[in-house]
Design a protein around this motif. Structure first.
Motif, short mmCIF file in Angstrom:
data_model
loop_
_atom_site.label_atom_id
_atom_site.label_comp_id
_atom_site.label_asym_id
_atom_site.label_seq_id
_atom_site.Cartn_x
_atom_site.Cartn_y
_atom_site.Cartn_z
N LEU A 152 3.08 -18.80 -13.14
CA LEU A 152 2.21 -19.85 -12.61
C LEU A 152 1.18 -20.26 -13.66
CD1 LEU A 152 1.60 -18.46 -9.00
CD2 LEU A 152 3.29 -20.15 -9.73
N SER A 153 0.59 -19.27 -14.32
CA SER A 153 -0.41 -19.57 -15.36
C SER A 153 0.19 -20.40 -16.48
CB SER A 153 -0.99 -18.27 -15.94
OG SER A 153 -1.89 -17.67 -15.04
N TYR A 154 1.40 -20.05 -16.89
CA TYR A 154 2.02 -20.75 -18.01
C TYR A 154 2.27 -22.22 -17.65
CZ TYR A 154 4.66 -20.95 -22.37
OH TYR A 154 5.08 -21.24 -23.65
N MET A 155 2.81 -22.46 -16.45
CA MET A 155 3.08 -23.84 -16.02
C MET A 155 1.79 -24.65 -15.93
SD MET A 155 6.03 -23.86 -13.12
CE MET A 155 5.08 -22.88 -11.96
N ILE A 156 0.79 -24.08 -15.28
CA ILE A 156 -0.46 -24.80 -15.09
C ILE A 156 -1.15 -25.05 -16.43
CG2 ILE A 156 -2.73 -24.73 -14.01
CD1 ILE A 156 -1.46 -22.99 -11.79
N SER A 157 -1.14 -24.04 -17.29
CA SER A 157 -1.78 -24.20 -18.60
C SER A 157 -1.12 -25.30 -19.42
CB SER A 157 -1.73 -22.87 -19.38
OG SER A 157 -2.47 -21.87 -18.73
N THR A 158 0.21 -25.34 -19.36
CA THR A 158 0.97 -26.32 -20.15
C THR A 158 0.69 -27.75 -19.70
OG1 THR A 158 2.74 -24.71 -20.51
CG2 THR A 158 3.29 -27.02 -20.84
N GLU A 159 0.60 -27.95 -18.37
CA GLU A 159 0.50 -29.32 -17.87
C GLU A 159 -0.91 -29.74 -17.45
OE1 GLU A 159 2.74 -31.59 -18.12
OE2 GLU A 159 4.10 -30.12 -19.01
N ILE A 160 -1.75 -28.81 -17.03
CA ILE A 160 -3.07 -29.17 -16.52
C ILE A 160 -4.16 -28.85 -17.54
CG2 ILE A 160 -4.68 -28.98 -14.60
CD1 ILE A 160 -1.90 -30.08 -13.84
N VAL A 218 -7.52 -21.47 -16.29
CA VAL A 218 -6.52 -21.12 -15.29
C VAL A 218 -6.51 -19.61 -15.12
CG1 VAL A 218 -4.67 -21.05 -17.03
CG2 VAL A 218 -4.10 -21.33 -14.62
N LEU A 219 -6.36 -19.19 -13.87
CA LEU A 219 -6.29 -17.77 -13.55
C LEU A 219 -5.27 -17.61 -12.42
CD1 LEU A 219 -7.45 -14.94 -14.08
CD2 LEU A 219 -9.15 -15.39 -12.31
N SER A 220 -4.33 -16.71 -12.61
CA SER A 220 -3.33 -16.45 -11.58
C SER A 220 -3.33 -14.96 -11.25
CB SER A 220 -1.93 -16.87 -12.06
OG SER A 220 -1.88 -18.25 -12.32
N ALA A 259 1.70 -14.68 -4.78
CA ALA A 259 0.77 -14.97 -5.88
C ALA A 259 0.24 -16.40 -5.77
CB ALA A 259 1.46 -14.78 -7.23
N SER A 260 -0.88 -16.62 -6.43
CA SER A 260 -1.45 -17.97 -6.52
C SER A 260 -1.88 -18.23 -7.95
CB SER A 260 -2.67 -18.11 -5.61
OG SER A 260 -2.30 -18.06 -4.25
N GLY A 261 -1.72 -19.47 -8.36
CA GLY A 261 -2.23 -19.92 -9.66
C GLY A 261 -3.32 -20.93 -9.44
N ARG A 262 -4.49 -20.68 -10.00
CA ARG A 262 -5.66 -21.54 -9.79
C ARG A 262 -6.13 -22.13 -11.12
NH1 ARG A 262 -9.55 -17.31 -6.42
NH2 ARG A 262 -8.39 -17.26 -4.43
N TRP A 263 -6.18 -23.45 -11.17
CA TRP A 263 -6.84 -24.11 -12.29
C TRP A 263 -8.15 -24.67 -11.80
CZ3 TRP A 263 -8.79 -29.01 -12.80
CH2 TRP A 263 -9.28 -29.34 -14.06
N SER A 264 -9.17 -24.53 -12.63
CA SER A 264 -10.49 -25.05 -12.26
C SER A 264 -11.11 -25.75 -13.45
CB SER A 264 -11.39 -23.87 -11.81
OG SER A 264 -12.71 -24.33 -11.56
N ALA A 265 -11.87 -26.78 -13.16
CA ALA A 265 -12.56 -27.52 -14.22
C ALA A 265 -13.66 -26.66 -14.85
CB ALA A 265 -13.15 -28.81 -13.69
N ASP A 266 -14.17 -25.69 -14.10
CA ASP A 266 -15.19 -24.79 -14.65
C ASP A 266 -14.56 -23.43 -14.94
OD1 ASP A 266 -14.95 -23.48 -12.21
OD2 ASP A 266 -16.62 -24.58 -11.33
N ARG A 267 -15.37 -22.41 -15.08
CA ARG A 267 -14.88 -21.12 -15.50
C ARG A 267 -14.76 -20.12 -14.37
NH1 ARG A 267 -12.27 -21.32 -20.31
NH2 ARG A 267 -13.29 -22.88 -21.62
N THR A 268 -14.83 -20.55 -13.10
CA THR A 268 -14.79 -19.60 -12.00
C THR A 268 -13.58 -19.84 -11.12
OG1 THR A 268 -16.17 -21.06 -10.64
CG2 THR A 268 -17.29 -19.39 -11.96
#
Length: 289
Positions: A244-252, A260-262, A280-289
């Motif tokens: 999940l982290s890899y996908m989100i990091s690549t595209e978002i 991103v944190l999963s 599992a969950s993958g979370r992308w955030s505009a900030d660091r939390t």
């Protein structure tokens, strides 16, 4: 691990031999769980005092056996109230572990300091939709099942959110996103809980291993210039947090920065004090939390 430990109306009492004993309000259910591969003594009295037991068939699927269980009842999580009713393939209409994510993005919406448009895809009976709406977001709820969208509307009424800014859409999620891109619409946040396999209203086939990455890439086009968060949930799919982290990091993350944190998502088990993993969950955030 992100643990959904804020429940009062729900708990996992015990789990053993491929099953979990749960309390849903005033009722006890026993349901199969593929994560429960251990065999521990079933000392909890609820194992013999259950109100419902889902028996899995060796041929696939299964059926419910009921003992003094109403056809429908409600439970609440904080300010939200959900209608429950056991139906096909062991489900009750709610995934309690997702409360960990509801709290996370609810805080983000409340502290955004601006209107937040949320798109909830594969939105099921609306847990995430209602949590986002309660936090103040304008939500578009999309699911291919007319019955599930109707159930979500019931939950909205039960939660006092019948007048909230929620747009209810019965549609294939991929086709809806494609149309929204053509319309030039954008969202500040996207939530998705894709199935491992599914069919849209017109027979559209969704296979997670083939479809999820292209879909994340497609959805990235719907995000506003300053998006708030992006969330992917994976339970039946079995996708590892690192995937999940890899996908989100690549595209978002590549497009918008942020972080991103999963991780695994879990529920406390009363009898052992341990945690039952629930995907599992993958979370992308505009900030660091």
């Amino acid at each position: 691990m992100w643990i959904a430990d804020g429940w009062k109306d729900y708990e996992v009492i015990d789990c053993s031999e491929g099953e979990k004993l749960e309390r849903w309000g005033n009722y006890l259910l026993v349901r199969p769980d593929p994560q429960v591969i251990w065999s521990t003594p079933k000392k909890e009295p609820g194992w013999t005092k259950m109100n419902g037991h889902y028996h899995r068939s060796a041929k696939g699927g299964g059926e419910w056996e009921f003992f003094h269980l109403p056809e429908q009842w409600t439970i609440s999580y904080k300010e939200l109230t959900f209608q429950l009713k056991p139906f096909s393939f062991k489900h009750t209409g709610l995934f309690p572990e997702q409360a960990a994510n509801w709290d996370w993005f609810g805080d983000k919406i409340k502290s955004a300091g601006q209107p937040v448009k949320v798109l909830n895809l594969f939105a099921y009976t609306g847990g995430a939709t209602l949590a986002a709406a309660k936090a103040g977001a304008v939500v578009t709820h999309v699911d291919a099942s007319k019955g599930m969208v109707g159930w979500a509307k019931e939950n909205a009424r039960s939660s006092g959110l019948e007048s909230a800014s929620i747009r209810w859409i019965v549609d294939d999620c991929v086709k809806f996103v494609e149309r929204e891109i053509r319309r030039g619409n954008h969202y500040d946040a996207i939530i998705m809980d894709p199935p491992s396999y599914g069919r849209g209203p017109k027979g559209e086939i969704w296979k997670i291993e083939d479809s999820i990455y292209p879909f994340v890439k497609l959805c990235s086009q719907l995000l506003s210039d300053t998006p708030l968060f992006f969330l992917i949930n994976s339970y039946t799919t079995g996708l590892a947090p690192s995937v999940l982290s890899y996908m989100i990091s690549t595209e978002i993350t590549k497009k918008f920065g942020g972080s991103v944190l999963s991780d695994e998502v879990g529920l406390p088990v009363k009898s052992s004090g341990l945690i039952l993993p629930c995907g599992a969950s993958g979370r992308w955030s505009a900030d660091r939390t």
